[in-house]
Design a protein around this motif. Structure first.
Motif, PDB file in Angstrom:
ATOM      1  N   ARG A 141      47.128 -66.699  75.342  1.00 13.54           N
ATOM      2  CA  ARG A 141      47.811 -66.947  76.612  1.00 13.54           C
ATOM      3  C   ARG A 141      48.505 -65.663  77.065  1.00 13.54           C
ATOM      4  N   ILE A 142      49.131 -65.667  78.250  1.00 13.46           N
ATOM      5  CA  ILE A 142      49.678 -64.413  78.786  1.00 13.46           C
ATOM      6  C   ILE A 142      50.998 -64.004  78.122  1.00 13.46           C
ATOM      7  N   GLY A 170      45.558 -68.350  81.606  1.00 12.35           N
ATOM      8  CA  GLY A 170      46.631 -67.780  82.414  1.00 12.35           C
ATOM      9  C   GLY A 170      47.930 -68.568  82.425  1.00 12.35           C
ATOM     10  N   ARG A 171      48.377 -69.025  81.273  1.00  8.84           N
ATOM     11  CA  ARG A 171      49.679 -69.677  81.158  1.00  8.84           C
ATOM     12  C   ARG A 171      50.424 -69.080  79.973  1.00  8.84           C
ATOM     13  N   ALA A 181      47.572 -72.259  86.310  1.00  9.91           N
ATOM     14  CA  ALA A 181      47.301 -71.042  85.541  1.00  9.91           C
ATOM     15  C   ALA A 181      47.438 -69.847  86.482  1.00  9.91           C
ATOM     16  N   ASP A 182      48.032 -68.782  85.996  1.00 11.07           N
ATOM     17  CA  ASP A 182      48.281 -67.593  86.808  1.00 11.07           C
ATOM     18  C   ASP A 182      47.085 -66.641  86.692  1.00 11.07           C
ATOM     19  N   TRP A 183      46.215 -66.717  87.660  1.00 10.65           N
ATOM     20  CA  TRP A 183      45.020 -65.872  87.616  1.00 10.65           C
ATOM     21  C   TRP A 183      45.363 -64.404  87.909  1.00 10.65           C
ATOM     22  N   TRP A 185      47.668 -62.665  86.478  1.00 16.84           N
ATOM     23  CA  TRP A 185      47.825 -61.977  85.192  1.00 16.84           C
ATOM     24  C   TRP A 185      46.466 -61.727  84.525  1.00 16.84           C
ATOM     25  N   ILE A 186      45.536 -62.647  84.776  1.00 16.12           N
ATOM     26  CA  ILE A 186      44.197 -62.443  84.206  1.00 16.12           C
ATOM     27  C   ILE A 186      43.557 -61.209  84.871  1.00 16.12           C
ATOM     28  N   ALA A 199      37.992 -65.246  81.621  1.00 11.97           N
ATOM     29  CA  ALA A 199      39.109 -65.895  82.316  1.00 11.97           C
ATOM     30  C   ALA A 199      39.087 -67.392  82.056  1.00 11.97           C
ATOM     31  N   THR A 216      39.581 -62.538  89.704  1.00 10.72           N
ATOM     32  CA  THR A 216      40.056 -61.875  88.476  1.00 10.72           C
ATOM     33  C   THR A 216      39.172 -60.694  88.087  1.00 10.72           C
TER      34      THR A 216
END
Ligand SMILES: Cc1cc2nc3c(=O)[nH]c(=O)nc-3n(C[C@H](O)[C@H](O)[C@H](O)COP(=O)(O)O)c2cc1C
Length: 354
Positions: A141-142, A170-171, A181-183, A185-186, A199, A216
């Motif tokens: 995870r991130i 992305g969590r 989920a935060d794409w 950051w991906i 991803a 991404t």
């Protein structure tokens, strides 16, 4: 995307999911277009102790290839020993779980807990890479929480340790499954990555998968919950990637056919009794949104003979033909977008949200 000898352009990958991605489900997803499939995570401790149920999780059939075996653990020693055992089963690559947030894993220093100890994470990765000839990848995870997002540091350490690809959900650990989920950051990780980046997080449709590739820049897209009761998401995504046009939505005939296929595979690998019982939790997602589904579900979950279950499904398909003629069947996309009803998450009791 290259991992060892594998070379697949924009792979669409089945995510590892405990109690879901067993042999039956992997084979079903493979038939429906998944490029790579992962086993459920396998406990390194249980593997080194030779626990029969755990060792069985390593078994796979050639039709599943390319296949990754995923292991989790909290010590270098157990992970090295487990990797060597897993290698004997000859998957295409080994994956290390550095992302599981549950108490039973992260609470014991494995999975996402290692995001708080990046040096130890890298030591485990490096030792596993050295211990086996197979390519080794990781999934994480991130970060642990939003105050400590450290994915770029983790990525660099894993690359230096010899990890050959990273799947990134992305969590953070503290998000569990909340929010989106935060794409972003991906995408950021992909910009820094020297290895293939896969991803993961919140792909519920082929359109989401395409958007994830575009937003991404990732080398592959990994799909978890969105494939449950919906293995067509793989073929649909590939159709969309290839043609640029949305795939035709799978109708009730295909969905019921997939449920029957899943049942047959489940019986093949788990035996008539357990194979039939195990399938009970899946019908809701295959039949979601269809008319009078609760009536048929009640019948399905009472039946112990898989042939009888198959007959109920076939009869229901006939019934649906009638509903279709009356215009009472909703479009696939409509119910698919409605994943708020927790059906897809109900696979585990709430205390083990992964
Ligand atoms: C029921 C369930 C079991 C899971 N088991 C695992 C696992 O064994 N190993 C792992 O790395 N992730 C596991 N995950 C996390 C998924 O692989 C994936 O990272 C997560 O669901 C986000 O992707 P999605 O939004 O496509 O579902 C699990 C998720 C679910 C819902």
């Amino acid at each position: 995307m290259k991992i060892g000898k594998l070379d697949i352009d924009r792979p669409v990958i089945l995510a590892p999911m405990e109690d879901v991605t067993d042999r039956a489900f992997r084979q079903l997803c493979k038939r429906h277009g998944a490029d790579i499939v992962y086993t459920e995570f396998v406990s390194a401790e249980a593997l080194r102790r030779g626990i029969e149920k755990t060792v069985r999780k390593l078994k796979a059939d050639p039709v599943e290839r390319p296949l990754a075996v995923q292991i989790f653990g909290s010590t270098v020693e157990s992970m090295v020993e487990a990797a060597v055992i897993a290698e004997e089963f000859q998957p295409d690559y080994l994956d290390i779980n550095f992302g599981c947030p549950t108490k039973k894993v992260a609470g014991k220093g494995a999975g996402a807990a290692l995001l708080k100890e990046p040096e130890k994470m890298a030591a485990i990765a490096e030792a596993v890479v050295k211990a086996v000839r197979l390519p080794v990848t990781a999934k994480t995870r991130i970060g642990w929480d939003h105050e400590s997002i450290n994915i770029l540091d983790v990525l660099r350490r894993l690359e230096d340790a010899g990890i050959q690809a990273l799947a990134l959900h992305g969590r953070t650990r503290s998000d569990m499954y909340k929010g989106k989920a935060d794409w972003g950051w991906i995408a950021e990780a992909k910009r820094h990555a020297r290895i293939p980046l896969i991803a993961n997080g919140d792909v519920w449709s082929p359109e989401d998968a395409l958007r994830m590739f575009l937003e991404t820049g990732a080398d592959g897209v990994m799909i978890g919950r969105g494939s449950i009761g919906n293995p067509f998401i793989f073929s649909g995504t590939k159709h969309l990637l290839k043609t640029g046009t949305p795939p035709p939505p799978p109708d009730f005939r295909l969905r019921i056919k997939a449920a029957i296929e899943h049942l047959q595979l489940s019986v093949e690998f788990k035996g008539e009794k357990y194979g039939t019982l195990e399938m009970r939790r899946h019908y809701a997602t295959y039949l979601k949104g269809l008319p009078k589904v609760s009536v048929v579900r009640n019948k399905l979950v009472r039946e112990e003979d898989w042939r009888a279950v198959e007959s109920i499904l076939l009869e229901y398909r006939e019934e649906c033909e009638g509903y279709a003629r009356e215009g009472r069947i909703r479009e696939h996309a409509e119910y698919l977008n409605d994943h708020s009803d927790k059906l897809v998450l109900n696979y585990k009791a709430s205390n083990t949200t992964i």
